[in-house]
Design a protein around this motif. Sequence first.
Motif, PDB file in Angstrom:
ATOM      1  N   ALA A  87       0.824  -1.209   0.000  1.00 22.10           N
ATOM      2  CA  ALA A  87       0.000   0.000   0.000  1.00 22.10           C
ATOM      3  C   ALA A  87       0.859   1.260   0.000  1.00 22.10           C
ATOM      4  CB  ALA A  87      -0.927  -0.007   1.222  1.00 22.10           C
ATOM      5  N   VAL A  88       1.866   1.299   0.877  1.00 23.35           N
ATOM      6  CA  VAL A  88       2.680   2.512   0.997  1.00 23.35           C
ATOM      7  C   VAL A  88       3.506   2.762  -0.261  1.00 23.35           C
ATOM      8  CG1 VAL A  88       4.631   3.550   2.224  1.00 23.35           C
ATOM      9  CG2 VAL A  88       2.755   2.520   3.509  1.00 23.35           C
ATOM     10  N   ILE A 135      10.097   5.357   8.349  1.00 22.98           N
ATOM     11  CA  ILE A 135      10.091   5.736   6.937  1.00 22.98           C
ATOM     12  C   ILE A 135       8.672   6.055   6.478  1.00 22.98           C
ATOM     13  CG2 ILE A 135      10.566   4.957   4.592  1.00 22.98           C
ATOM     14  CD1 ILE A 135      13.092   5.456   6.101  1.00 22.98           C
ATOM     15  N   PHE A 136       7.717   5.219   6.870  1.00 18.14           N
ATOM     16  CA  PHE A 136       6.326   5.441   6.477  1.00 18.14           C
ATOM     17  C   PHE A 136       5.806   6.776   7.013  1.00 18.14           C
ATOM     18  CE2 PHE A 136       4.781   0.777   5.768  1.00 18.14           C
ATOM     19  CZ  PHE A 136       5.740   0.627   4.787  1.00 18.14           C
ATOM     20  N   ALA A 180       4.363  12.449   6.161  1.00 16.84           N
ATOM     21  CA  ALA A 180       4.610  13.879   6.344  1.00 16.84           C
ATOM     22  C   ALA A 180       4.747  14.581   5.002  1.00 16.84           C
ATOM     23  CB  ALA A 180       5.868  14.083   7.193  1.00 16.84           C
ATOM     24  N   GLN A 181       5.474  13.949   4.076  1.00 17.47           N
ATOM     25  CA  GLN A 181       5.627  14.538   2.743  1.00 17.47           C
ATOM     26  C   GLN A 181       4.268  14.722   2.066  1.00 17.47           C
ATOM     27  OE1 GLN A 181       8.184  11.535   1.050  1.00 17.47           O
ATOM     28  NE2 GLN A 181      10.056  12.681   1.481  1.00 17.47           N
ATOM     29  N   ASN A 182       3.434  13.705   2.201  1.00 18.21           N
ATOM     30  CA  ASN A 182       2.143  13.767   1.529  1.00 18.21           C
ATOM     31  C   ASN A 182       1.169  14.722   2.214  1.00 18.21           C
ATOM     32  OD1 ASN A 182       1.630  11.681  -0.861  1.00 18.21           O
ATOM     33  ND2 ASN A 182       3.190  10.866   0.496  1.00 18.21           N
ATOM     34  N   TYR A 183       1.259  14.863   3.533  1.00 19.42           N
ATOM     35  CA  TYR A 183       0.443  15.871   4.209  1.00 19.42           C
ATOM     36  C   TYR A 183       0.804  17.266   3.696  1.00 19.42           C
ATOM     37  CZ  TYR A 183      -1.872  12.990   7.778  1.00 19.42           C
ATOM     38  OH  TYR A 183      -2.678  12.095   8.429  1.00 19.42           O
ATOM     39  N   LEU A 184       2.086  17.491   3.460  1.00 16.50           N
ATOM     40  CA  LEU A 184       2.501  18.774   2.891  1.00 16.50           C
ATOM     41  C   LEU A 184       1.972  18.924   1.464  1.00 16.50           C
ATOM     42  CD1 LEU A 184       6.171  18.957   4.224  1.00 16.50           C
ATOM     43  CD2 LEU A 184       4.324  20.542   4.796  1.00 16.50           C
ATOM     44  N   ASP A 185       1.995  17.824   0.703  1.00 17.72           N
ATOM     45  CA  ASP A 185       1.498  17.874  -0.676  1.00 17.72           C
ATOM     46  C   ASP A 185       0.032  18.298  -0.744  1.00 17.72           C
ATOM     47  OD1 ASP A 185       3.947  17.035  -1.600  1.00 17.72           O
ATOM     48  OD2 ASP A 185       3.363  14.942  -1.858  1.00 17.72           O
ATOM     49  N   VAL A 186      -0.764  17.851   0.241  1.00 21.28           N
ATOM     50  CA  VAL A 186      -2.204  18.137   0.205  1.00 21.28           C
ATOM     51  C   VAL A 186      -2.570  19.330   1.074  1.00 21.28           C
ATOM     52  CG1 VAL A 186      -2.782  15.746  -0.324  1.00 21.28           C
ATOM     53  CG2 VAL A 186      -2.717  16.474   2.070  1.00 21.28           C
ATOM     54  N   GLY A 187      -1.552  20.072   1.561  1.00 24.69           N
ATOM     55  CA  GLY A 187      -1.807  21.312   2.283  1.00 24.69           C
ATOM     56  C   GLY A 187      -2.242  21.159   3.719  1.00 24.69           C
ATOM     57  N   SER A 225       8.215  10.552  13.479  1.00 21.97           N
ATOM     58  CA  SER A 225       9.268   9.843  12.755  1.00 21.97           C
ATOM     59  C   SER A 225      10.636  10.164  13.345  1.00 21.97           C
ATOM     60  CB  SER A 225       9.234  10.232  11.271  1.00 21.97           C
ATOM     61  OG  SER A 225      10.284   9.620  10.559  1.00 21.97           O
ATOM     62  N   LEU A 226      10.878  11.434  13.634  1.00 21.29           N
ATOM     63  CA  LEU A 226      12.173  11.856  14.182  1.00 21.29           C
ATOM     64  C   LEU A 226      12.437  11.213  15.529  1.00 21.29           C
ATOM     65  CD1 LEU A 226      14.676  13.727  14.041  1.00 21.29           C
ATOM     66  CD2 LEU A 226      13.278  15.470  15.169  1.00 21.29           C
ATOM     67  N   LEU A 227      11.459  11.272  16.429  1.00 21.54           N
ATOM     68  CA  LEU A 227      11.641  10.720  17.777  1.00 21.54           C
ATOM     69  C   LEU A 227      11.857   9.208  17.719  1.00 21.54           C
ATOM     70  CD1 LEU A 227       8.933  12.760  19.743  1.00 21.54           C
ATOM     71  CD2 LEU A 227      11.404  13.146  19.663  1.00 21.54           C
ATOM     72  N   LEU A 228      11.120   8.549  16.849  1.00 23.14           N
ATOM     73  CA  LEU A 228      11.283   7.104  16.693  1.00 23.14           C
ATOM     74  C   LEU A 228      12.667   6.769  16.167  1.00 23.14           C
ATOM     75  CD1 LEU A 228      10.179   4.225  16.627  1.00 23.14           C
ATOM     76  CD2 LEU A 228       9.155   4.736  14.400  1.00 23.14           C
TER      77      LEU A 228
END
Length: 442
Positions: free
Chosen positions: A339-340, A376-377, A382-389, A401-404
């Motif tokens: 899926a990802v 990674i997921f 995060a990238q896609n949340y930025l893509d959709v505003g 993701s960073l903390l993990l």
Amino acid sequence: MDEGISHPLTVARTALGLDRVQFANRIRGAAKRRGLHSGVDKQRVRKWEVDGVTPDNVSQSYIGEVLGVPAEDVDPAMWPDWLPAADGGVIPLGPASTVPALREAMTTTMNRSRRSFMSAIAGTSLITLAGAWASADTQAHAVEQARAGKSVDEEVVSFLEETSERLTTMATEHRQHVAPLLDAHLTAVANLIAEGRCTRPVEVRLLALAANLSQTVAWHRFDLGLHIEASKYWVAGLHCAHQGGDRDMAAALLSDLAYQASWQDNPRTASGILERALSRTRHPAARSLLQLRLARALAAQGERKGTFRALAAAEHLLDAACGEPVPAWCAWFSEADLAVDSGQCLRDLGDTRRAHELISEGRSLLPPSRDKTRGIFLLYQAQNYLDVGEPDQAAAAGLESLLLAQRIGAPRCVQLVRELIPRFEDYRETQGVPELLDRVTA
């Protein structure tokens, strides 16, 4: 300077299969990932290679990133001596190639601080290697010969198999602390293959163990950004798997080399390797994973038809029945990964909304044990949340993701989050963004 004299940068660049225009594009891409601008073009690259002009410190950092040289090994004062001596070649597959390939990988690690001894592998050489494996008529067999060494005791092999399995299956959070033990186990196995006398069944066990350890060590190096070392270990593992007659494991190692090529923004090399690897891969689950990685490489090249064809094959093969157990190296592969990565393909092809849905779905399906993959997921999300505003959701996913990644010791994930930060510059007042920025700079 004579154009016919090969500058170390020319050698390293051509080893990656890049002309000056492509190399300049990669450098500008490295700057863009930091939210900066580089004016490097093919004329500037020529000045470095032909006229002997020394790049400034910032440009050298970009050059290092493009060549896969760890940031700590880029020493502007030592230009061009810190550049890798890249001959672009690999040891050809053959009945006596396994031990030299293993030795080369281990020597690369030992000479990490001596860049002149480290050879990058050109994309064309990797495709050629994959083609040689794909066109082999029969599996490799050991050359029967008398050796002066002691006979290999099966009890020793069993011990190495048992302890290696515990090390290679350990959670990422703990495996970071035992990396030297993995290296030591691989050294011991390589020595047994090189010096011991053994029956073919025992040799096959040793070769399988060496291939598995090489793969694990390679991923560890990859996560640390040591790309030259990673590729050498993957190639060494391929030699072991080929010599042992394990087609699916050999395909796995080629697939990992392809994944690295995609990661380094070289999808054409990735697709070339995968197309050849698929020609001899047998197990449906293994073929599914390779088809999915092929889809990612094709999507990055904008090849819509090929991408959807590969995605359809991956989905079909993942559910296909098979009388044989799933190979251990791809036992983790699941609907979550499908899926990802399908979502990432659609994102590359411009369908951000559907990509967002698939990535969210995949993350929800991922089992709790796969922490590094979750990191990674989350970054993809995060990238896609930025893509959709939706910057607030992006910040939350990026922070998680960073903390993990920091907790489990996954520097590759940490670096990915850092590279995403420039996209948050316009949202500094948005909920969650200040905390993310503070954590990244802490």
